[in-house]
Design a protein around this motif. Structure first.
Motif, PDB file in Angstrom:
ATOM      1  N   ARG A  77     -11.889  12.816  98.100  1.00  0.00           N
ATOM      2  CA  ARG A  77     -11.471  12.889  99.502  1.00  0.00           C
ATOM      3  C   ARG A  77     -10.020  13.363  99.554  1.00  0.00           C
ATOM      4  N   GLU A  78      -9.697  14.159 100.553  1.00  0.00           N
ATOM      5  CA  GLU A  78      -8.319  14.630 100.686  1.00  0.00           C
ATOM      6  C   GLU A  78      -7.374  13.454 100.916  1.00  0.00           C
ATOM      7  N   PRO A  79      -6.194  13.474 100.332  1.00  0.00           N
ATOM      8  CA  PRO A  79      -5.251  12.370 100.526  1.00  0.00           C
ATOM      9  C   PRO A  79      -4.689  12.374 101.945  1.00  0.00           C
ATOM     10  N   ASN A  80      -4.400  11.179 102.442  1.00  0.00           N
ATOM     11  CA  ASN A  80      -3.781  11.023 103.764  1.00  0.00           C
ATOM     12  C   ASN A  80      -4.585  11.714 104.855  1.00  0.00           C
ATOM     13  N   ALA A  81      -5.893  11.521 104.799  1.00  0.00           N
ATOM     14  CA  ALA A  81      -6.764  12.170 105.790  1.00  0.00           C
ATOM     15  C   ALA A  81      -6.637  11.543 107.166  1.00  0.00           C
ATOM     16  N   ALA A  85     -14.175   9.962 110.780  1.00  0.00           N
ATOM     17  CA  ALA A  85     -15.461   9.324 110.508  1.00  0.00           C
ATOM     18  C   ALA A  85     -15.743   9.301 109.011  1.00  0.00           C
ATOM     19  N   GLY A  86     -16.206   8.167 108.523  1.00  0.00           N
ATOM     20  CA  GLY A  86     -16.615   8.057 107.133  1.00  0.00           C
ATOM     21  C   GLY A  86     -15.480   7.672 106.206  1.00  0.00           C
ATOM     22  N   VAL A  87     -15.852   7.037 105.075  1.00  0.00           N
ATOM     23  CA  VAL A  87     -14.850   6.636 104.088  1.00  0.00           C
ATOM     24  C   VAL A  87     -14.721   7.656 102.971  1.00  0.00           C
ATOM     25  N   GLY A  88     -15.599   8.656 102.940  1.00  0.00           N
ATOM     26  CA  GLY A  88     -15.575   9.648 101.885  1.00  0.00           C
ATOM     27  C   GLY A  88     -15.162  11.016 102.399  1.00  0.00           C
ATOM     28  N   ARG A  89     -15.729  12.053 101.788  1.00  0.00           N
ATOM     29  CA  ARG A  89     -15.437  13.425 102.203  1.00  0.00           C
ATOM     30  C   ARG A  89     -16.195  13.762 103.486  1.00  0.00           C
ATOM     31  N   VAL A  90     -15.745  14.796 104.185  1.00  0.00           N
ATOM     32  CA  VAL A  90     -16.402  15.217 105.417  1.00  0.00           C
ATOM     33  C   VAL A  90     -17.852  15.589 105.147  1.00  0.00           C
ATOM     34  N   CYS A  91     -18.102  16.322 104.054  1.00  0.00           N
ATOM     35  CA  CYS A  91     -19.468  16.758 103.751  1.00  0.00           C
ATOM     36  C   CYS A  91     -20.381  15.571 103.492  1.00  0.00           C
ATOM     37  N   LYS A 100     -20.125   7.636  98.081  1.00  0.00           N
ATOM     38  CA  LYS A 100     -19.092   8.483  98.665  1.00  0.00           C
ATOM     39  C   LYS A 100     -17.838   8.468  97.787  1.00  0.00           C
ATOM     40  N   THR A 101     -17.104   9.583  97.796  1.00  0.00           N
ATOM     41  CA  THR A 101     -15.856   9.681  97.048  1.00  0.00           C
ATOM     42  C   THR A 101     -14.678   9.438  97.970  1.00  0.00           C
ATOM     43  N   GLY A 102     -13.791   8.537  97.561  1.00  0.00           N
ATOM     44  CA  GLY A 102     -12.564   8.303  98.302  1.00  0.00           C
ATOM     45  C   GLY A 102     -11.444   9.155  97.731  1.00  0.00           C
ATOM     46  N   GLU A 103     -10.213   8.766  98.021  1.00  0.00           N
ATOM     47  CA  GLU A 103      -9.086   9.457  97.414  1.00  0.00           C
ATOM     48  C   GLU A 103      -9.139   9.268  95.905  1.00  0.00           C
ATOM     49  N   TYR A 104      -8.405  10.068  95.192  1.00  0.00           N
ATOM     50  CA  TYR A 104      -8.515  10.165  93.731  1.00  0.00           C
ATOM     51  C   TYR A 104      -8.695   8.792  93.060  1.00  0.00           C
ATOM     52  N   GLY A 105      -9.787   8.658  92.302  1.00  0.00           N
ATOM     53  CA  GLY A 105     -10.055   7.443  91.553  1.00  0.00           C
ATOM     54  C   GLY A 105     -10.856   6.397  92.284  1.00  0.00           C
ATOM     55  N   PHE A 221     -28.672  30.627  99.831  1.00  0.00           N
ATOM     56  CA  PHE A 221     -27.314  31.165  99.808  1.00  0.00           C
ATOM     57  C   PHE A 221     -27.308  32.617  99.351  1.00  0.00           C
ATOM     58  N   LEU A 222     -28.221  32.969  98.426  1.00  0.00           N
ATOM     59  CA  LEU A 222     -28.274  34.335  97.886  1.00  0.00           C
ATOM     60  C   LEU A 222     -29.283  35.219  98.605  1.00  0.00           C
ATOM     61  N   GLY A 223     -29.743  34.783  99.776  1.00  0.00           N
ATOM     62  CA  GLY A 223     -30.593  35.645 100.584  1.00  0.00           C
ATOM     63  C   GLY A 223     -32.046  35.607 100.203  1.00  0.00           C
ATOM     64  N   GLY A 224     -32.499  34.514  99.580  1.00  0.00           N
ATOM     65  CA  GLY A 224     -33.894  34.382  99.190  1.00  0.00           C
ATOM     66  C   GLY A 224     -34.794  34.027 100.358  1.00  0.00           C
ATOM     67  N   PRO A 225     -36.016  33.546 100.074  1.00  0.00           N
ATOM     68  CA  PRO A 225     -37.003  33.278 101.130  1.00  0.00           C
ATOM     69  C   PRO A 225     -36.775  31.942 101.851  1.00  0.00           C
ATOM     70  N   CYS A 226     -35.545  31.491 101.937  1.00  0.00           N
ATOM     71  CA  CYS A 226     -35.217  30.283 102.693  1.00  0.00           C
ATOM     72  C   CYS A 226     -33.783  30.432 103.189  1.00  0.00           C
ATOM     73  N   LEU A 227     -33.249  29.392 103.793  1.00  0.00           N
ATOM     74  CA  LEU A 227     -31.914  29.435 104.375  1.00  0.00           C
ATOM     75  C   LEU A 227     -31.023  28.375 103.731  1.00  0.00           C
ATOM     76  N   ALA A 228     -29.727  28.508 103.913  1.00  0.00           N
ATOM     77  CA  ALA A 228     -28.768  27.526 103.427  1.00  0.00           C
ATOM     78  C   ALA A 228     -27.858  27.106 104.575  1.00  0.00           C
ATOM     79  N   ILE A 229     -27.520  25.822 104.612  1.00  0.00           N
ATOM     80  CA  ILE A 229     -26.663  25.272 105.654  1.00  0.00           C
ATOM     81  C   ILE A 229     -25.442  24.626 105.010  1.00  0.00           C
ATOM     82  N   PRO A 230     -24.231  25.040 105.367  1.00  0.00           N
ATOM     83  CA  PRO A 230     -23.027  24.390 104.815  1.00  0.00           C
ATOM     84  C   PRO A 230     -22.649  23.157 105.623  1.00  0.00           C
ATOM     85  N   LYS A 231     -22.268  22.100 104.937  1.00  0.00           N
ATOM     86  CA  LYS A 231     -21.800  20.884 105.591  1.00  0.00           C
ATOM     87  C   LYS A 231     -20.455  20.493 104.985  1.00  0.00           C
ATOM     88  N   GLY A 232     -19.533  20.103 105.851  1.00  0.00           N
ATOM     89  CA  GLY A 232     -18.227  19.691 105.369  1.00  0.00           C
ATOM     90  C   GLY A 232     -17.161  20.748 105.576  1.00  0.00           C
TER      91      GLY A 232
END
Length: 440
Positions: A77-81, A85-91, A100-105, A221-232
């Motif tokens: 997780r980014e420091p001093n966020a 919402a959430g205790v971890g990363r936005v994604c 969930k991942t918090g700040e370093y460690g 992500f590479l344009g195959g027969p499905c789609l990709a959704i980015p989160k975070g």
């Protein structure tokens, strides 16, 4: 572009090579070509992040893989966020990850630190080798394969892809056990939804199926027969500060999905396993207790919770009204002495909801509620029925019975007033970590 493209999905594990799943999907822009499970030959040497990176890049070279997708965290997780919402990363909040991942460690729960750090280190080792390019923003989507010798590196969360695909989510290994017919049902629904090449009869493992799901976002992500959704939000490196080294933070989780028309098509959904009745803890992004079923130690931790649940049920059915306290439940299952060893802080009022959702997770891992009977009264109870207030009387609030499926009167008949007590810490440890028969 009609050239065949290959992507590699990895169900990442940190304890042993054999717990890692792998799958390669081959495709053109409009058609799947093949699905290959267990395609990585794991070496016979100690597992480490550097060794995993070396093996992955060997497969990338040998099979001309254009993208690799992992189901573990890529950064902290980014420091001093600040307040968000959430205790971890936005994604992790957007993808509703349990671990969930918090700040370093710091991780949530902290008992998942080993697996989470391993995953982050694997990402770092691959980037250090100079051939991987992290899929780090929505603008990267659709750029296609990189030049020969280089490949895209993605983070995914298979559970989120199951949801985005409008499919029943594959349960964790602790719930599936050795029931390969159950895994086959989920494999069939995935194959039908995405129109993947037939793999009937299904002969893979739980890890193999999750590796296929991990590969789907890379194909989209590479344009195959499905789609990709980015989160975070895109990741970046922060500078070293005091005793904290330079490290990668945040990053995108990619989901696989399809167009609305394809998602509307009928598929044969597997019968879902029994769930707990509790509606508490819907905002799992803030829950620091939940065991992530991606963590290869997670199944063993849930087994501890299941043993506790079943032993308490056995005691209840023998006429002994025994339960656990709120913080005590978290400590027992996670194998720590203090609540803050799980949450990185002391117990808060909001943790009551977190504990009840954690109790529901244990109920689900056990296969659903258990029948408790006493003096002619029976109730179908989840783990939450055994989570009681610490103060004398060891009661439950009246609102706990609103969605319980049994009345407060029946609960008190099974656990009579004046007879309830909490497990001692020694009793709890003896249940969740039983000695082997040959231990002395």
């Amino acid at each position: 572009m009609n050239d065949e493209i290959r992507v590699l999905g990895i169900d990442l594990a940190s304890k042993s090579w054999k717990d890692n799943g792998s799958a390669i999907l081959s495709f053109t822009t409009d058609e799947w070509q093949s699905v290959e499970c267990s395609c990585v030959k794991w070496p016979d040497r100690q597992l480490s992040a550097a060794a995993m990176a070396e093996v992955i890049e060997h497969v990338v070279r040998e099979r001309a893989v254009a993208a690799v997708s992992f189901d573990g965290p890529q950064g902290w997780r980014e420091p001093n966020a600040g307040k968000r919402a959430g205790v971890g990363r936005v994604c992790e909040y957007e993808a509703r990850c349990q671990g969930k991942t918090g700040e370093y460690g710091k991780t949530y729960p902290q008992t998942q630190h080993g697996w989470i750090k391993f995953c982050i280190d694997v990402f770092a080792k691959l980037v250090e080798r100079g051939n991987a390019c992290v899929a780090n923003s929505a603008e990267d989507y659709g750029r296609g394969p990189l030049e020969p010798g280089r490949y895209w590196l993605l983070e995914c969360f298979p559970t989120s892809t199951w949801r985005s695909s409008r499919l029943a989510v594959l349960p964790g290994k602790s719930r599936v056990g050795s029931n390969q017919n159950l895994v086959a049902g989920y494999a069939r629904s995935l194959q039908q939804r995405y129109g993947l090449p037939q793999f009937d009869p299904w002969q893979g493992t739980h890890d193999d199926l999750q590796a296929i799901v991990a590969a789907l976002p890379a194909a989209g992500f590479l344009g195959g027969p499905c789609l990709a959704i980015p989160k975070g939000k895109p990741g970046w490196s922060v500078d070293a500060h005091d005793t904290t080294p330079s490290h990668w933070v945040e990053g995108i989780i990619w989901d696989g999905t399809l167009s609305d028309d394809n998602l509307a098509r009928h598929v044969d959904l597997p019968a879902e396993l029994p769930q707990g009745r509790s509606k508490n803890g819907l905002n799992e992004g803030n829950n620091p207790l939940l065991i992530d079923d991606r963590d290869d130690a997670g199944d063993s931790l849930l087994d501890r919770g299941v043993r506790l649940f079943r032993q308490l049920a056995q005691l209840a059915n023998s006429g002994q009204a025994v339960g656990v306290g709120y913080a005590q439940l978290a400590c027992c299952v996670h194998g720590v002495e203090r609540f803050q060893d799980v949450t990185n802080r002391g117990y808060l009022r909001s943790d009551t909801t977190h504990v009840l959702r954690f109790a529901q997770q244990i109920t689900e891992a056990s296969g659903g509620p258990l029948t408790l009977s006493h003096d002619g009264v029976s109730i179908a109870a989840g783990m939450d029925a055994f989570v009681w207030q610490k103060k004398s009387g060891h009661d439950r609030p009246s609102q706990a019975f609103e969605d319980a499926g049994y009345s407060e009167q029946d609960w008190r008949a099974v656990f009579p007033d004046g007879s309830r007590r909490l497990l001692s810490n020694d009793e709890c440890c003896a249940i969740v970590t039983p000695q082997k028969a040959n231990d002395k």
